[in-house]
Scaffold this motif. Structure first.
Motif, PDB file in Angstrom:
ATOM      1  N   ASP A 101     103.175 -32.338 -69.326  1.00 41.78           N
ATOM      2  CA  ASP A 101     102.773 -31.793 -70.617  1.00 41.78           C
ATOM      3  C   ASP A 101     103.867 -31.044 -71.369  1.00 41.78           C
ATOM      4  OD1 ASP A 101     101.811 -30.125 -68.206  1.00 41.78           O
ATOM      5  OD2 ASP A 101     101.981 -28.610 -69.769  1.00 41.78           O
ATOM      6  N   ARG A 124      93.968 -29.633 -59.078  1.00 42.62           N
ATOM      7  CA  ARG A 124      93.334 -30.927 -59.382  1.00 42.62           C
ATOM      8  C   ARG A 124      92.908 -31.616 -58.086  1.00 42.62           C
ATOM      9  NH1 ARG A 124      94.666 -33.172 -64.672  1.00 42.62           N
ATOM     10  NH2 ARG A 124      95.189 -31.375 -65.985  1.00 42.62           N
ATOM     11  N   THR A 183      90.986 -35.987 -63.544  1.00 38.63           N
ATOM     12  CA  THR A 183      92.337 -36.245 -64.051  1.00 38.63           C
ATOM     13  C   THR A 183      92.451 -37.672 -64.561  1.00 38.63           C
ATOM     14  OG1 THR A 183      93.335 -34.640 -62.537  1.00 38.63           O
ATOM     15  CG2 THR A 183      94.786 -36.326 -63.433  1.00 38.63           C
ATOM     16  N   HIS A 198      86.485 -32.679 -67.879  1.00 41.79           N
ATOM     17  CA  HIS A 198      87.400 -31.547 -67.778  1.00 41.79           C
ATOM     18  C   HIS A 198      87.991 -31.507 -66.379  1.00 41.79           C
ATOM     19  CE1 HIS A 198      88.897 -27.418 -67.724  1.00 41.79           C
ATOM     20  NE2 HIS A 198      88.909 -27.499 -69.041  1.00 41.79           N
ATOM     21  N   PHE A 278      93.847 -27.723 -71.927  1.00 43.19           N
ATOM     22  CA  PHE A 278      93.464 -29.132 -71.815  1.00 43.19           C
ATOM     23  C   PHE A 278      93.023 -29.669 -73.168  1.00 43.19           C
ATOM     24  CE2 PHE A 278      89.992 -32.254 -70.880  1.00 43.19           C
ATOM     25  CZ  PHE A 278      90.791 -33.260 -70.361  1.00 43.19           C
ATOM     26  N   THR A 281      95.917 -30.465 -75.346  1.00 43.67           N
ATOM     27  CA  THR A 281      96.505 -31.742 -74.947  1.00 43.67           C
ATOM     28  C   THR A 281      95.736 -32.912 -75.540  1.00 43.67           C
ATOM     29  OG1 THR A 281      97.313 -30.793 -72.870  1.00 43.67           O
ATOM     30  CG2 THR A 281      97.129 -33.195 -72.978  1.00 43.67           C
TER      31      THR A 281
END
Length: 299
Positions: A101, A124, A183, A198, A278, A281
């Motif tokens: 990111d 994650r 993910t 999420h 998030f 993004t």
């Protein structure tokens, strides 16, 4: 966390990575960190002035791994380092960059902030699975994004019987089925019209690929159970089927094989500079903040 030894992993097929990697490594050294270059990265970039190690050595010695590349590079590094619990930070040198990111131009400033302790940690979940035939495990693997079952040839569809902890859910005839982590919901599952999840959710996402009937819809399940997916029919027996664990593939599935998928005991820790979101993004990568104007279609 204190990052005394920092590993650098680069996208192996990229040319021109030597300059940004050297710049990054020199920044780390200037702050008092030791640098460890991943062996393939060092070879492809032609860098020999820093210590070099394979993933096993990185897992043993590094306190942080910086991944410079795209999401595929991050996924590969995550699979290799999951068991050793080395946290990862991603610098985007690819295309989309959902999990790498940090823009390349901001890499040095972002890294200096992280080394000062200005960062957030995000955990994650991963998947682990195996292919079973007549009680024998033929293949096993782990995945950060998804496990995908599909037909290996062009002809016909693949038919699956889907169960959760031995409880029958449904049968499906389709080109394939995606079992995704949160993910992975922004990867192949999204392209197959699955919902976004999420990253903090503890869930599986099942997304059919080109199902024969419209009643086969994506479904989100708790990740506390084990999915059992049995291949009950193949459009052409000789074509077989395939199972993909992210970038690892088993291409010899046959009718009657069972694929078991569950949450892995290993998790991945991502390091983000302060201010990471998030949703930000998604706005940047998917254009969530774009509201079409009335005349857009005519421009």
């Amino acid at each position: 966390m204190h990052f005394k030894t920092v590993a650098i992993v680069g996208r192996y097929q990229d040319s021109g990575l030597d300059a940004p990697i050297r710049s990054l490594a020199n920044t780390l050294v200037s702050t008092g960190c030791s640098v460890l270059l991943e062996a393939t990265t060092a070879q492809n970039a032609g860098i020999t002035e820093f210590p070099i190690g394979d993933y096993a050595q990185i897992g043993e010695h590094a306190d942080l791994a910086i991944v410079m590349g795209g999401d595929g590079t991050m996924i590969g590094a995550a699979r290799e380092l999951a068991h050793s619990k080395v946290p990862l930070i991603g610098i985007n040198h690819g295309r989309l960059g959902f999990i790498t990111d940090i823009p390349l131009n901001d890499a040095n400033d972002a890294l200096l902030s992280v080394l000062k302790g200005e960062y957030d940690v995000e955990e994650r979940s991963m998947l682990e699975g195996r292919v079973v035939r007549d009680g024998q495990v033929l293949y096993s693997g782990v995945a950060l994004n998804d496990v995908v079952i599909n037909r290996a040839g062009r002809g016909g569809m693949i038919e699956l019987r889907v169960e959760l902890d031995g409880v029958f859910m449904y049968r499906q005839r389709s080109d394939g089925l995606i079992i995704s982590t949160p993910t992975g919901s922004t990867a192949y599952a999204l392209a197959a019209s699955g919902p976004l999840l999420h990253p903090s959710l503890k869930a599986f996402l099942l997304v059919p690929v080109a199902p024969q009937t419209l009643s086969n819809r994506p479904i989100v399940l708790p990740d506390t159970g084990t999915l059992n997916l049995t291949i009950t029919a193949l459009g052409r027996v000789e074509s077989g089927g395939s199972v993909h664990f992210d970038m690892q593939t088993w291409s010899d599935c046959q009718q009657g094989d069972r694929i078991d998928v569950r949450r892995s005991q290993d998790t991945i820790r991502f390091i983000h500079p302060k201010g990471y979101s998030f949703f930000s993004t998604l706005r940047q990568k998917l254009g969530w903040n774009h509201i079409p104007l009335p005349n857009d279609e005519n421009e």
